[in-house]
Design a protein around this motif. Structure first.
Motif, PDB file in Angstrom:
ATOM      1  N   GLN A  92       3.479  -6.122  12.246  1.00  0.00           N
ATOM      2  CA  GLN A  92       4.651  -5.616  11.980  1.00  0.00           C
ATOM      3  C   GLN A  92       4.743  -4.185  12.116  1.00  0.00           C
ATOM      4  O   GLN A  92       3.772  -3.355  11.670  1.00  0.00           O
ATOM      5  N   ARG A  93       5.861  -3.517  12.591  1.00  0.00           N
ATOM      6  CA  ARG A  93       5.886  -2.189  12.783  1.00  0.00           C
ATOM      7  C   ARG A  93       7.249  -1.862  12.749  1.00  0.00           C
ATOM      8  O   ARG A  93       8.317  -2.522  12.980  1.00  0.00           O
ATOM      9  N   ASN A  94       7.684  -0.388  12.591  1.00  0.00           N
ATOM     10  CA  ASN A  94       9.009   0.072  12.135  1.00  0.00           C
ATOM     11  C   ASN A  94       8.929   1.622  12.772  1.00  0.00           C
ATOM     12  O   ASN A  94       7.638   2.083  12.650  1.00  0.00           O
ATOM     13  N   THR A 153       5.414   3.298  12.449  1.00  0.00           N
ATOM     14  CA  THR A 153       4.477   2.769  11.193  1.00  0.00           C
ATOM     15  C   THR A 153       4.232   1.429  11.629  1.00  0.00           C
ATOM     16  O   THR A 153       4.941   0.618  12.072  1.00  0.00           O
ATOM     17  N   TYR A 204       1.862  -2.139  10.040  1.00  0.00           N
ATOM     18  CA  TYR A 204       1.402  -2.500   8.745  1.00  0.00           C
ATOM     19  C   TYR A 204       0.478  -3.719   9.167  1.00  0.00           C
ATOM     20  O   TYR A 204       0.897  -4.671   9.919  1.00  0.00           O
ATOM     21  N   SER A 261      -5.530  -2.236   7.588  1.00  0.00           N
ATOM     22  CA  SER A 261      -5.017  -0.649   7.822  1.00  0.00           C
ATOM     23  C   SER A 261      -5.972   0.144   7.503  1.00  0.00           C
ATOM     24  O   SER A 261      -6.249   1.055   8.300  1.00  0.00           O
ATOM     25  N   ALA A 286      -0.840  -0.029   0.401  1.00  0.00           N
ATOM     26  CA  ALA A 286       0.052  -1.284   0.269  1.00  0.00           C
ATOM     27  C   ALA A 286       0.964  -1.013  -0.908  1.00  0.00           C
ATOM     28  O   ALA A 286       0.590  -0.021  -1.894  1.00  0.00           O
ATOM     29  N   THR A 287       2.136  -1.578  -0.933  1.00  0.00           N
ATOM     30  CA  THR A 287       2.960  -1.670  -2.034  1.00  0.00           C
ATOM     31  C   THR A 287       3.101  -3.069  -2.563  1.00  0.00           C
ATOM     32  O   THR A 287       2.818  -4.029  -1.820  1.00  0.00           O
ATOM     33  N   LYS A 317       5.663  -4.352  -1.764  1.00  0.00           N
ATOM     34  CA  LYS A 317       6.893  -5.011  -0.700  1.00  0.00           C
ATOM     35  C   LYS A 317       6.144  -4.896   0.628  1.00  0.00           C
ATOM     36  O   LYS A 317       6.718  -5.636   1.500  1.00  0.00           O
ATOM     37  N   THR A 318       4.963  -4.213   0.870  1.00  0.00           N
ATOM     38  CA  THR A 318       4.572  -4.082   2.366  1.00  0.00           C
ATOM     39  C   THR A 318       2.973  -4.154   2.141  1.00  0.00           C
ATOM     40  O   THR A 318       2.464  -3.628   0.902  1.00  0.00           O
ATOM     41  N   LEU A 319       2.539  -4.532   3.287  1.00  0.00           N
ATOM     42  CA  LEU A 319       1.080  -4.216   3.561  1.00  0.00           C
ATOM     43  C   LEU A 319       0.738  -2.818   3.751  1.00  0.00           C
ATOM     44  O   LEU A 319       1.827  -2.091   3.774  1.00  0.00           O
ATOM     45  N   GLY A 348      -0.145   0.424   5.815  1.00  0.00           N
ATOM     46  CA  GLY A 348       0.403   0.819   6.797  1.00  0.00           C
ATOM     47  C   GLY A 348      -0.293   2.082   7.502  1.00  0.00           C
ATOM     48  O   GLY A 348      -1.143   2.889   6.886  1.00  0.00           O
TER      49      GLY A 348
END
Length: 118
Positions: free
Chosen positions: A52-54, A61, A63, A67, A86-87, A89-91, A93
């Motif tokens: 996953q990337r953005n 970034t 994820y 990481s 990590a949060t 909501k997300t792995l 990153g």
């Protein structure tokens, strides 16, 4: 600026910044260059990470569940990135900043990403 006060940015920097931002041709060229560099970085990360990337025109970034390990592997190769914990909501990153136009930097990153152990 209002929270830091006028002393946080020197007068010469303010003057030059104002001149640069008034040069719409330069501003548009910089936007184009940043977008192209960000796209190049995104493609490179996609080739090697497949996760996953953005990003934006200033950074990309990725994820990944590994990481922290990837962060350490890159650091051992002299590639510095920002680790994002990590949060809910997300792995975790890794944030990669743009490299500029120096091909040596792009080659170093490509080689470092190629050597990652997932």
């Amino acid at each position: 600026y209002r929270m830091l006060g006028p002393w946080a940015i020197s007068h010469p920097a303010q003057y030059l910044g104002r001149l640069a931002l008034q040069d719409t041709a330069w501003v548009n060229q910089q936007r184009y260059v940043l977008a192209q560099q960000s796209l190049r970085l995104a493609v490179l990360l996609e080739q090697h990470c497949r996760c996953q990337r953005n990003g934006t025109n200033l950074f990309q970034t990725v994820y990944h569940k590994e990481s922290e390990s990837l962060f350490n592997q890159l650091a051992q190769q002299g590639i510095l990135v920002r680790y994002l914990p990590a949060t809910s909501k997300t792995l975790a990153g890794l944030r990669f900043g743009l490299l500029g136009n120096d091909e040596v930097h792009w080659q170093r990153l490509d080689e470092a990403l190629r050597q990652l152990k997932f």
